[in-house]
Write a protein that holds these residues in place. Structure first.
Motif, PDB file in Angstrom:
ATOM      1  N   ILE A 180       0.571  -0.950  -0.101  1.00 16.78           N
ATOM      2  CA  ILE A 180      -0.130   0.125   0.031  1.00 16.78           C
ATOM      3  C   ILE A 180       1.234   1.837   0.222  1.00 16.78           C
ATOM      4  O   ILE A 180       1.933   1.225  -0.173  1.00 16.78           O
ATOM      5  CB  ILE A 180      -0.877   0.356   0.991  1.00 16.78           C
ATOM      6  CG1 ILE A 180      -0.285   0.327   2.469  1.00 16.78           C
ATOM      7  CG2 ILE A 180      -1.779  -1.048   1.132  1.00 16.78           C
ATOM      8  CD1 ILE A 180      -0.085   1.058   3.259  1.00 16.78           C
ATOM      9  N   VAL A 181       0.349   2.125  -0.077  1.00 13.94           N
ATOM     10  CA  VAL A 181       0.684   3.414   0.088  1.00 13.94           C
ATOM     11  C   VAL A 181      -0.604   4.535   0.728  1.00 13.94           C
ATOM     12  O   VAL A 181      -1.236   4.224   0.503  1.00 13.94           O
ATOM     13  CB  VAL A 181       1.311   4.267  -1.457  1.00 13.94           C
ATOM     14  CG1 VAL A 181       0.503   4.517  -2.575  1.00 13.94           C
ATOM     15  CG2 VAL A 181       1.706   5.814  -0.858  1.00 13.94           C
ATOM     16  N   ALA A 182      -0.279   4.963   1.866  1.00 13.44           N
ATOM     17  CA  ALA A 182      -0.133   5.907   2.621  1.00 13.44           C
ATOM     18  C   ALA A 182      -0.435   7.561   2.593  1.00 13.44           C
ATOM     19  O   ALA A 182       1.186   7.709   2.757  1.00 13.44           O
ATOM     20  CB  ALA A 182      -0.738   5.637   3.769  1.00 13.44           C
ATOM     21  N   MET A 183      -0.743   8.382   1.740  1.00 12.38           N
ATOM     22  CA  MET A 183      -0.899   9.558   1.759  1.00 12.38           C
ATOM     23  C   MET A 183      -1.161  10.187   3.498  1.00 12.38           C
ATOM     24  O   MET A 183      -2.144  10.006   3.937  1.00 12.38           O
ATOM     25  CB  MET A 183      -1.776  10.386   1.454  1.00 12.38           C
ATOM     26  CG  MET A 183      -1.541  10.382  -0.022  1.00 12.38           C
ATOM     27  SD  MET A 183      -2.547  11.233  -0.926  1.00 12.38           S
ATOM     28  CE  MET A 183      -1.709  13.207  -0.582  1.00 12.38           C
ATOM     29  N   GLN A 184      -0.421  10.518   4.644  1.00 14.83           N
ATOM     30  CA  GLN A 184      -0.282  10.997   6.454  1.00 14.83           C
ATOM     31  C   GLN A 184      -0.635  12.231   5.984  1.00 14.83           C
ATOM     32  O   GLN A 184      -0.358  13.157   5.530  1.00 14.83           O
ATOM     33  CB  GLN A 184       0.362  10.744   6.762  1.00 14.83           C
ATOM     34  CG  GLN A 184       0.166  10.654   8.626  1.00 14.83           C
ATOM     35  CD  GLN A 184       1.298  10.491   9.175  1.00 14.83           C
ATOM     36  OE1 GLN A 184       2.762  10.816   8.549  1.00 14.83           O
ATOM     37  NE2 GLN A 184       0.980  10.292  10.179  1.00 14.83           N
ATOM     38  N   GLY A 185      -1.884  13.152   5.557  1.00 14.77           N
ATOM     39  CA  GLY A 185      -2.119  14.482   5.695  1.00 14.77           C
ATOM     40  C   GLY A 185      -2.467  14.607   3.930  1.00 14.77           C
ATOM     41  O   GLY A 185      -2.129  14.044   2.934  1.00 14.77           O
ATOM     42  N   ARG A 186      -3.964  15.399   3.444  1.00 11.96           N
ATOM     43  CA  ARG A 186      -3.998  15.790   1.966  1.00 11.96           C
ATOM     44  C   ARG A 186      -4.078  17.677   2.521  1.00 11.96           C
ATOM     45  O   ARG A 186      -3.627  18.194   2.528  1.00 11.96           O
ATOM     46  CB  ARG A 186      -5.065  15.127   2.128  1.00 11.96           C
ATOM     47  CG  ARG A 186      -5.940  16.225   3.121  1.00 11.96           C
ATOM     48  CD  ARG A 186      -7.922  15.909   2.529  1.00 11.96           C
ATOM     49  NE  ARG A 186      -8.425  14.900   1.956  1.00 11.96           N
ATOM     50  CZ  ARG A 186      -8.836  13.765   2.284  1.00 11.96           C
ATOM     51  NH1 ARG A 186      -9.057  13.709   4.095  1.00 11.96           N
ATOM     52  NH2 ARG A 186      -9.220  12.665   2.015  1.00 11.96           N
ATOM     53  N   PHE A 187      -4.208  17.236   0.890  1.00  9.01           N
ATOM     54  CA  PHE A 187      -4.080  18.653   0.266  1.00  9.01           C
ATOM     55  C   PHE A 187      -5.708  19.509  -0.078  1.00  9.01           C
ATOM     56  O   PHE A 187      -6.390  18.674  -0.659  1.00  9.01           O
ATOM     57  CB  PHE A 187      -3.557  19.610  -1.002  1.00  9.01           C
ATOM     58  CG  PHE A 187      -2.009  18.978  -1.279  1.00  9.01           C
ATOM     59  CD1 PHE A 187      -0.961  19.053  -0.134  1.00  9.01           C
ATOM     60  CD2 PHE A 187      -1.472  16.998  -1.395  1.00  9.01           C
ATOM     61  CE1 PHE A 187       0.656  18.880   0.005  1.00  9.01           C
ATOM     62  CE2 PHE A 187      -0.790  17.136  -1.432  1.00  9.01           C
ATOM     63  CZ  PHE A 187       1.160  17.257  -0.765  1.00  9.01           C
ATOM     64  N   HIS A 188      -5.656  20.555   0.483  1.00  5.17           N
ATOM     65  CA  HIS A 188      -7.005  20.823   0.766  1.00  5.17           C
ATOM     66  C   HIS A 188      -7.503  22.327  -0.186  1.00  5.17           C
ATOM     67  O   HIS A 188      -6.647  23.066   0.143  1.00  5.17           O
ATOM     68  CB  HIS A 188      -7.864  21.420   2.092  1.00  5.17           C
ATOM     69  CG  HIS A 188      -7.834  20.213   2.760  1.00  5.17           C
ATOM     70  ND1 HIS A 188      -7.076  20.049   4.002  1.00  5.17           N
ATOM     71  CD2 HIS A 188      -8.734  19.405   3.579  1.00  5.17           C
ATOM     72  CE1 HIS A 188      -7.446  18.641   4.434  1.00  5.17           C
ATOM     73  NE2 HIS A 188      -8.788  18.139   4.241  1.00  5.17           N
TER      74      HIS A 188
END
Ligand code: HPA
Length: 271
Positions: free
Chosen positions: A73-81
């Protein structure tokens, strides 16, 4: 833009010796799931070419490759709002890169305000459908034909098999849940009592400031999508003096996070 997606994907590919099958986006206060990921390879967003950098408190801003529930898997810890000032093509930039990395599934979590009067703070809602109330559609502009069609069908955006896996996991783990409709709007303001009322009339069950742009882009490029909301506050248009703070949202999300991790891990294991 396509060149930039390729540059970023190639930068990551030479450092990772596997193809991640699943991408997980972790919402506000929901980043603890990364502790369950084995064999982590961590890239701070600031070190990834072309990646925007997350600015919000509570968003660490890391791309984490590894193994979860036996899957790569690949996780995005935090996203762009969108409310941070990013353009839609920046908000959804990582999703295009994911496609080039070979990702097939997108799993998204978020913190959301409950609209359905039956929902209480601390509840979980499996997203069955969404309403795009952002001012801009992320697919506006020249279509990227190599990713998907100009006019994507939107009748089955949230994959029914993944919803079924989530429900089976929740039942096995005895975690109560709702299934409902998420309405995404730009923020950063929370809703006025009149807006909460309007969103209820629209038929939405929960509201937040994310998820819809990423899911639209993922669906455009034929990824199977799953979304889940933590209800962090209850909208009470009948009771307009009740206030909601970002700290409450964050704290509630953190306290519910273990249940969310169980459901997401269950889905991933059984994919
Ligand atoms: N509205 C919009 N976004 C949110 C809310 C809300 O009430 N709670 C958490 N994110």
């Amino acid at each position: 833009m396509t060149k930039q997606f390729e540059t970023t994907a190639n930068f990551l590919k030479v450092k990772i010796d596997f193809t991640p099958e699943i991408c997980i986006i972790l919402g506000s206060g929901l980043g603890a799931l990364v502790n369950e990921i084995d064999d982590q390879i961590i890239f701070p967003y600031s070190e990834i070419p072309n990646f925007p950098v997350s600015t919000v408190q509570g968003h660490s801003g890391n791309l984490i490759f590894g193994t979860l529930g036996g899957k790569k898997i690949v996780a995005m810890q935090g996203r762009f709002h969108y409310y941070e000032g990013y353009e839609m093509n920046e908000v959804t930039f990582p999703i295009r890169v994911m496609k080039l990395l070979g990702v097939k599934y997108l799993i998204v979590s978020n913190a959301a305000g409950g609209l359905n009067p039956k929902y209480k703070a601390g509840d979980l809602m499996i997203i069955t459908d969404h309403i795009n109330f952002f001012p801009i559609n992320p697919l506006r502009g020249k279509n990227l034909d190599s990713f998907g069609v100009r006019f994507p069908d939107m009748s089955k955006v949230y994959n029914s098999d993944l919803i079924k896996l989530a429900e089976e996991t929740a039942k096995k783990e005895q975690i109560p849940y709702h299934k409902g409709i998420y309405i995404g709007s730009s923020g950063p303001t929370l809703e006025t009592p009149a807006e909460y009322r309007l969103f209820r009339i629209f038929g939405a069950d929960a509201t937040g400031m994310s998820t819809v742009p990423e899911v639209i882009v993922a669906h455009h490029q034929s990824m199977k999508c799953f979304g889940i909301s933590v209800i962090t506050n209850e909208s009470e248009p009948e009771n307009p003096e009740i206030e909601t703070t970002h700290d409450e949202v964050q704290n509630m999300a953190e306290s519910v996070e273990p249940k969310l991790t169980k459901i997401i891990t269950g889905v991933i294991k059984n994919i």
